[in-house]
Design a protein around this motif. Structure first.
Motif, mmCIF file in Angstrom:
data_model
loop_
_atom_site.group_PDB
_atom_site.id
_atom_site.type_symbol
_atom_site.label_atom_id
_atom_site.label_comp_id
_atom_site.label_asym_id
_atom_site.label_seq_id
_atom_site.Cartn_x
_atom_site.Cartn_y
_atom_site.Cartn_z
ATOM 1 N N GLU A 50 122.569 -11.938 37.169
ATOM 2 C CA GLU A 50 121.671 -10.837 37.503
ATOM 3 C C GLU A 50 120.435 -11.393 38.192
ATOM 4 O O GLU A 50 119.786 -12.309 37.682
ATOM 5 N N ARG A 51 120.138 -10.850 39.361
ATOM 6 C CA ARG A 51 118.964 -11.267 40.114
ATOM 7 C C ARG A 51 118.252 -10.032 40.642
ATOM 8 O O ARG A 51 118.866 -8.993 40.844
ATOM 9 N N PRO A 52 116.956 -10.147 40.891
ATOM 10 C CA PRO A 52 116.213 -8.979 41.364
ATOM 11 C C PRO A 52 116.618 -8.579 42.785
ATOM 12 O O PRO A 52 117.018 -9.414 43.585
ATOM 13 N N ILE A 53 116.527 -7.296 43.056
ATOM 14 C CA ILE A 53 116.748 -6.744 44.389
ATOM 15 C C ILE A 53 115.415 -6.187 44.857
ATOM 16 O O ILE A 53 114.770 -5.417 44.142
ATOM 17 N N LYS A 54 114.989 -6.569 46.039
ATOM 18 C CA LYS A 54 113.698 -6.116 46.560
ATOM 19 C C LYS A 54 113.886 -4.757 47.234
ATOM 20 O O LYS A 54 114.424 -4.671 48.335
ATOM 21 N N LEU A 55 113.441 -3.719 46.558
ATOM 22 C CA LEU A 55 113.607 -2.357 47.066
ATOM 23 C C LEU A 55 112.391 -1.845 47.820
ATOM 24 O O LEU A 55 112.501 -0.918 48.615
ATOM 25 N N VAL A 56 111.226 -2.430 47.571
ATOM 26 C CA VAL A 56 110.011 -2.002 48.267
ATOM 27 C C VAL A 56 109.810 -2.929 49.465
ATOM 28 O O VAL A 56 109.584 -4.126 49.289
ATOM 29 N N PRO A 57 109.897 -2.386 50.682
ATOM 30 C CA PRO A 57 109.844 -3.258 51.865
ATOM 31 C C PRO A 57 108.444 -3.779 52.181
ATOM 32 O O PRO A 57 107.448 -3.163 51.822
ATOM 33 N N PHE A 58 108.421 -4.943 52.822
ATOM 34 C CA PHE A 58 107.243 -5.560 53.428
ATOM 35 C C PHE A 58 106.225 -6.168 52.451
ATOM 36 O O PHE A 58 105.523 -7.093 52.809
#
Length: 195
Positions: A50-58
């Motif tokens: 399990e690893r984080p997913i970056k959902l908030v861009p920039f």
């Protein structure tokens, strides 16, 4: 006169075949760059974890930092040819269909690199990659306005040159002392809840 039509059709088919082959070369190089940064293909240490997913861009979000301007510029440039090829292969498409094709391709690449842990899933990349493809689409539209009936010939030549330059750049990078190196994704350890 039928011979001229047959000859023109044959030339058109041959031109389209060359265009498809150039697109295949570009897609193979794009995949190699995005997934393995022009290194020998590998699977990261954090695959299946399990690893984080970056959902908030920039901007920084969760455990992921902000996207750097250099990284965004590289992603933008990498996808400009995608828009050129889509325009050349599907000239009747609208800009939004080209954008959907680029977004879908980017989504597949982001998902695969996350699953095999050669990079992290980042929504910034989805946006920037799609923008790059739309720039390529805009170049296609401008070329179509200038070239008129010669657009298929001009676009085929342009796309073949782009694919050849991408191949030369990839080979030059591989044989050079510069290497991006395999990214070792950080596995975030979350502390166990206290009893």
């Amino acid at each position: 006169m039928p011979c001229v039509t047959t000859s023109a059709q044959h030339s058109s088919r041959r031109s389209r075949g060359i265009l498809i082959a150039a697109f295949a070369v570009y897609l193979a190089l794009l995949t190699w760059v995005v997934l393995w940064k022009l290194e020998v293909p590998w699977i990261g240490d954090a695959a299946r974890l399990e690893r984080p997913i970056k959902l908030v861009p920039f901007v920084p979000s969760g455990d992921a930092g902000a996207s750097t301007p250099a990284e965004m510029l590289i992603n933008l440039v990498l996808f400009v040819p995608f828009g050129l090829f889509v325009g050349a292969l599907a000239p009747t498409w609208s800009w939004w269909r080209a954008a959907v094709a680029a977004l879908a391709t980017s989504l597949v690449l982001e998902t695969v690199q996350h699953l095999i842990s050669t990079g992290s899933f980042d929504t910034t990349d989805l946006i920037v990659n799609t923008a790059g493809a739309l720039i390529g689409w805009a170049v296609f539209v401008a070329a179509r306005r200038v070239s008129g009936e010669r657009t298929p010939v001009v676009m085929t030549r342009m796309c073949v040159i782009v694919a050849a330059l991408a191949l030369v750049a990839a080979v030059a990078f591989v044989v050079s002392p510069l290497h991006y190196g395999p990214q070792r994704d950080v596995v975030v350890e979350h502390p166990a809840p206290k009893p």
